[in-house]
Design a protein around this motif. Structure first.
Motif, PDB file in Angstrom:
ATOM      1  N   GLU A   1     -15.588  36.739 -33.751  1.00 56.88           N
ATOM      2  CA  GLU A   1     -14.088  36.419 -33.312  1.00 56.88           C
ATOM      3  C   GLU A   1     -13.074  37.034 -34.267  1.00 56.88           C
ATOM      4  OE1 GLU A   1     -13.501  35.206 -30.541  1.00 56.88           O
ATOM      5  OE2 GLU A   1     -15.489  34.380 -29.874  1.00 56.88           O
ATOM      6  N   ASN A   2     -11.902  37.384 -33.717  1.00 56.11           N
ATOM      7  CA  ASN A   2     -10.823  37.786 -34.759  1.00 56.11           C
ATOM      8  C   ASN A   2      -9.722  37.443 -33.932  1.00 56.11           C
ATOM      9  OD1 ASN A   2      -9.020  38.787 -36.625  1.00 56.11           O
ATOM     10  ND2 ASN A   2     -10.057  40.825 -36.761  1.00 56.11           N
ATOM     11  N   GLY A   3      -9.255  36.259 -33.802  1.00 57.75           N
ATOM     12  CA  GLY A   3      -8.140  35.810 -33.148  1.00 57.75           C
ATOM     13  C   GLY A   3      -6.746  36.385 -33.514  1.00 57.75           C
ATOM     14  N   TRP A   4      -6.747  36.800 -34.675  1.00 54.01           N
ATOM     15  CA  TRP A   4      -5.517  37.225 -35.291  1.00 54.01           C
ATOM     16  C   TRP A   4      -5.188  38.486 -34.737  1.00 54.01           C
ATOM     17  CZ3 TRP A   4      -2.097  34.876 -38.216  1.00 54.01           C
ATOM     18  CH2 TRP A   4      -1.016  35.921 -39.035  1.00 54.01           C
ATOM     19  N   GLU A   5      -5.993  39.460 -34.426  1.00 56.93           N
ATOM     20  CA  GLU A   5      -6.046  40.768 -33.764  1.00 56.93           C
ATOM     21  C   GLU A   5      -5.933  40.488 -32.145  1.00 56.93           C
ATOM     22  OE1 GLU A   5      -8.892  43.404 -34.977  1.00 56.93           O
ATOM     23  OE2 GLU A   5      -8.215  43.415 -37.135  1.00 56.93           O
ATOM     24  N   GLY A   6      -6.667  39.826 -31.680  1.00 60.84           N
ATOM     25  CA  GLY A   6      -6.857  39.635 -30.148  1.00 60.84           C
ATOM     26  C   GLY A   6      -7.996  38.821 -29.590  1.00 60.84           C
ATOM     27  N   TYR A   7      -7.846  38.121 -28.631  1.00 63.68           N
ATOM     28  CA  TYR A   7      -8.682  37.219 -28.110  1.00 63.68           C
ATOM     29  C   TYR A   7      -9.866  38.015 -27.413  1.00 63.68           C
ATOM     30  CZ  TYR A   7      -5.279  33.618 -28.470  1.00 63.68           C
ATOM     31  OH  TYR A   7      -4.301  32.930 -29.041  1.00 63.68           O
ATOM     32  N   ASN A   8     -11.068  37.464 -27.195  1.00 68.57           N
ATOM     33  CA  ASN A   8     -12.043  38.189 -26.355  1.00 68.57           C
ATOM     34  C   ASN A   8     -11.811  37.955 -24.869  1.00 68.57           C
ATOM     35  OD1 ASN A   8     -13.370  35.768 -25.233  1.00 68.57           O
ATOM     36  ND2 ASN A   8     -14.446  35.259 -27.306  1.00 68.57           N
ATOM     37  N   ALA A   9     -12.526  38.978 -24.233  1.00 70.28           N
ATOM     38  CA  ALA A   9     -11.989  39.034 -22.717  1.00 70.28           C
ATOM     39  C   ALA A   9     -12.227  37.643 -22.210  1.00 70.28           C
ATOM     40  CB  ALA A   9     -12.974  40.078 -22.329  1.00 70.28           C
ATOM     41  N   LEU A  10     -13.095  36.800 -22.310  1.00 69.79           N
ATOM     42  CA  LEU A  10     -13.283  35.455 -21.545  1.00 69.79           C
ATOM     43  C   LEU A  10     -12.051  34.610 -22.084  1.00 69.79           C
ATOM     44  CD1 LEU A  10     -15.009  33.853 -19.742  1.00 69.79           C
ATOM     45  CD2 LEU A  10     -16.322  33.054 -21.786  1.00 69.79           C
ATOM     46  N   GLN A  11     -11.787  34.602 -23.295  1.00 73.60           N
ATOM     47  CA  GLN A  11     -10.547  33.737 -23.747  1.00 73.60           C
ATOM     48  C   GLN A  11      -9.539  34.376 -23.014  1.00 73.60           C
ATOM     49  OE1 GLN A  11     -11.160  34.541 -28.007  1.00 73.60           O
ATOM     50  NE2 GLN A  11     -11.445  32.362 -28.359  1.00 73.60           N
ATOM     51  N   LEU A  12      -9.059  35.667 -23.092  1.00 73.37           N
ATOM     52  CA  LEU A  12      -7.904  36.190 -22.551  1.00 73.37           C
ATOM     53  C   LEU A  12      -7.849  35.604 -21.004  1.00 73.37           C
ATOM     54  CD1 LEU A  12      -6.846  39.677 -22.903  1.00 73.37           C
ATOM     55  CD2 LEU A  12      -6.853  38.595 -20.504  1.00 73.37           C
ATOM     56  N   LEU A  13      -9.109  35.842 -20.157  1.00 73.88           N
ATOM     57  CA  LEU A  13      -9.021  35.418 -18.798  1.00 73.88           C
ATOM     58  C   LEU A  13      -8.514  33.856 -18.661  1.00 73.88           C
ATOM     59  CD1 LEU A  13     -11.752  37.168 -17.018  1.00 73.88           C
ATOM     60  CD2 LEU A  13      -9.420  37.612 -16.732  1.00 73.88           C
ATOM     61  N   LEU A  14      -9.106  33.212 -19.531  1.00 72.57           N
ATOM     62  CA  LEU A  14      -9.186  31.729 -19.392  1.00 72.57           C
ATOM     63  C   LEU A  14      -7.501  31.204 -19.790  1.00 72.57           C
ATOM     64  CD1 LEU A  14     -12.354  30.133 -20.811  1.00 72.57           C
ATOM     65  CD2 LEU A  14     -11.659  30.090 -18.435  1.00 72.57           C
ATOM     66  N   TYR A  15      -6.991  31.862 -20.679  1.00 75.79           N
ATOM     67  CA  TYR A  15      -5.701  31.802 -21.198  1.00 75.79           C
ATOM     68  C   TYR A  15      -4.680  32.038 -19.951  1.00 75.79           C
ATOM     69  CZ  TYR A  15      -6.506  30.645 -26.054  1.00 75.79           C
ATOM     70  OH  TYR A  15      -7.210  29.798 -27.181  1.00 75.79           O
ATOM     71  N   PHE A  16      -5.196  33.226 -19.257  1.00 78.69           N
ATOM     72  CA  PHE A  16      -4.472  33.812 -18.219  1.00 78.69           C
ATOM     73  C   PHE A  16      -4.275  32.851 -17.001  1.00 78.69           C
ATOM     74  CE2 PHE A  16      -3.801  35.895 -13.995  1.00 78.69           C
ATOM     75  CZ  PHE A  16      -2.670  36.682 -14.215  1.00 78.69           C
TER      76      PHE A  16
END
Length: 305
Positions: A172-187
C-alpha cells in the motif's frame, strides 16, 4: 439459559463460529487459487494498481482532512437517527416549523418527529459537505484518485481482492494513490451510493408530498424505502472495512495521511484522530432529546406526543 435462548442475541452463538469457519474457508480457497500457475502469471500482469493520469497530485490536501472529519461526524449521527426512525413506532417529541421569519412558505408547516427533524438537518449538512468535496477534488485534480480512467482497473481490483483474501495483502502507498479495489469502492461510495441515499431520502421526506405531488405516481415511495435502508447498511459496512484496513495496513502512516497531511510514521496524526473521535463521542452524547428540543425550538415549536 432459557431466556437467553429466546433472545435475539442467541443467534450470535451460531453466527460467530459460522463466520469464522466461512472466513477460514475463503482464505484456504483463495490461497489455492493464487498458487495456480495461470493465476500467478495473471497476478504479474495485474498486480492490483492502475496507473494514474499524468499530473495527478500526490498526498492529501489540508481541506480533505477537515471534510473527512465532518463526513464521519455527520454520517455517525445520520445512521443513529436513521435507525431510531426505522425502529421507533411512537416518538416522544415532535417539531413544527415556524412559518415566519426568514423562511416563509404558502404550505402549512409539517409536523416532524424530533429524530426525523434531526436526521433531515444532518442530511443537509452532509450533502453540503459532499458538494464541497466534489467541487474541490475536481478543481484540484485529486478526482483521478477515485475515478477509474482505464478498463484495467477491473482486473486489477479482482487481483487486489484475491490478495486480500489470501491475507498476503498488496503493498500500500496511499500517499501516491489507492489500489484498484479501493479506487472502485471510493467511486461507488461517492458517485453511486451517496446520490442514491440523497434521492431516496428526498422521496421519503415530507417536503416531497407537499411540493412534488404531480410526479409522485411515477416515483413510488415503496421503491425509495427498499433502497434507502440497504444503502445505509452499505455505508456502515464500508466504514467498518475502511477502519479495519486503515489499522491493518499501517495505522500511524495512514492516520498521518488523513489527519496531519504528512507521509511518515510519527504520532501527530494519531493524536489528531483521537481528538476527532472525542468530538464525535461528545456529539453522540449531546444528541439527547433535551438538547435537541432546545436547538429545534430555535426554528420551530417542539411539542409532546
Amino acid at each position: 439459559m432459557t431466556e437467553f435462548r429466546k433472545s435475539r442475541w442467541f443467534a450470535l452463538v451460531w453466527a460467530v463460529p459460522a463466520a469464522v469457519v466461512v472466513a477460514a474457508g475463503v482464505v484456504i480457497l483463495a490461497r489455492f487459487i493464487r498458487d495456480l500457475p495461470a493465476v500467478q502469471d495473471w497476478l504479474v500482469t495485474y498486480p492490483g494498481h492502475s496507473p494514474l493520469p499524468a499530473g495527478t497530485p500526490e498526498g492529501f490536501p489540508w481541506w480533505l482532512g477537515w471534510l473527512h472529519f465532518l463526513n464521519s461526524l455527520f454520517m455517525l449521527l445520520i445512521v443513529r437517527t436513521g435507525w431510531q426512525i426505522h425502529t421507533t413506532k411512537r416518538h416522544e417529541a415532535y417539531w413544527t416549523r415556524n412559518n415566519s421569519g426568514l423562511i416563509r412558505t404558502k404550505n402549512p408547516p409539517t409536523r416532524l418527529s424530533l429524530p426525523l427533524w434531526f436526521h433531515l438537518s444532518l442530511d443537509t449538512l452532509w450533502v453540503l459537505t459532499g458538494v464541497v468535496y466534489v467541487v474541490l477534488i475536481f478543481a484540484s485534480g485529486h478526482w483521478a484518485r477515485i475515478v477509474p480512467t482505464s478498463w484495467d482497473v477491473f482486473p486489477n481490483a479482482i487481483s487486489t481482492g484475491l490478495q486480500y483474501a489470501t491475507l498476503e495483502w498488496p503493498t500500500e502507498n496511499g500517499w501516491e494513490g489507492y489500489n484498484a479495489l479501493q479506487l472502485l469502492l471510493y467511486f461507488v461510495t461517492v458517485f453511486i451510493a451517496a446520490p442514491i441515499a440523497i434521492l431516496t431520502g428526498i422521496r421519503m421526506s415530507p417536503a416531497w408530498s407537499i411540493r412534488l405531488k404531480r410526479i409522485t405516481p411515477y416515483v413510488p415511495i415503496a421503491w425509495a424505502r427498499r433502497l434507502h435502508f440497504p444503502v445505509m447498511v452499505y455505508f456502515v459496512a464500508f466504514t467498518f472495512v475502511h477502519v479495519v484496513l486503515v489499522a491493518a495496513t499501517g495505522l500511524l502512516r495512514n492516520l498521518n495521511h488523513m489527519y496531519a497531511n504528512r507521509d511518515d510514521v510519527s504520532w501527530v496524526g494519531f493524536w489528531v484522530f483521537l481528538a476527532s473521535v472525542a468530538v464525535m463521542v461528545g456529539a453522540w452524547i449531546a444528541a439527547r432529546p433535551v438538547v435537541l428540543r432546545a436547538i429545534a425550538g430555535l426554528g420551530g415549536t417542539v411539542s409532546r406526543r
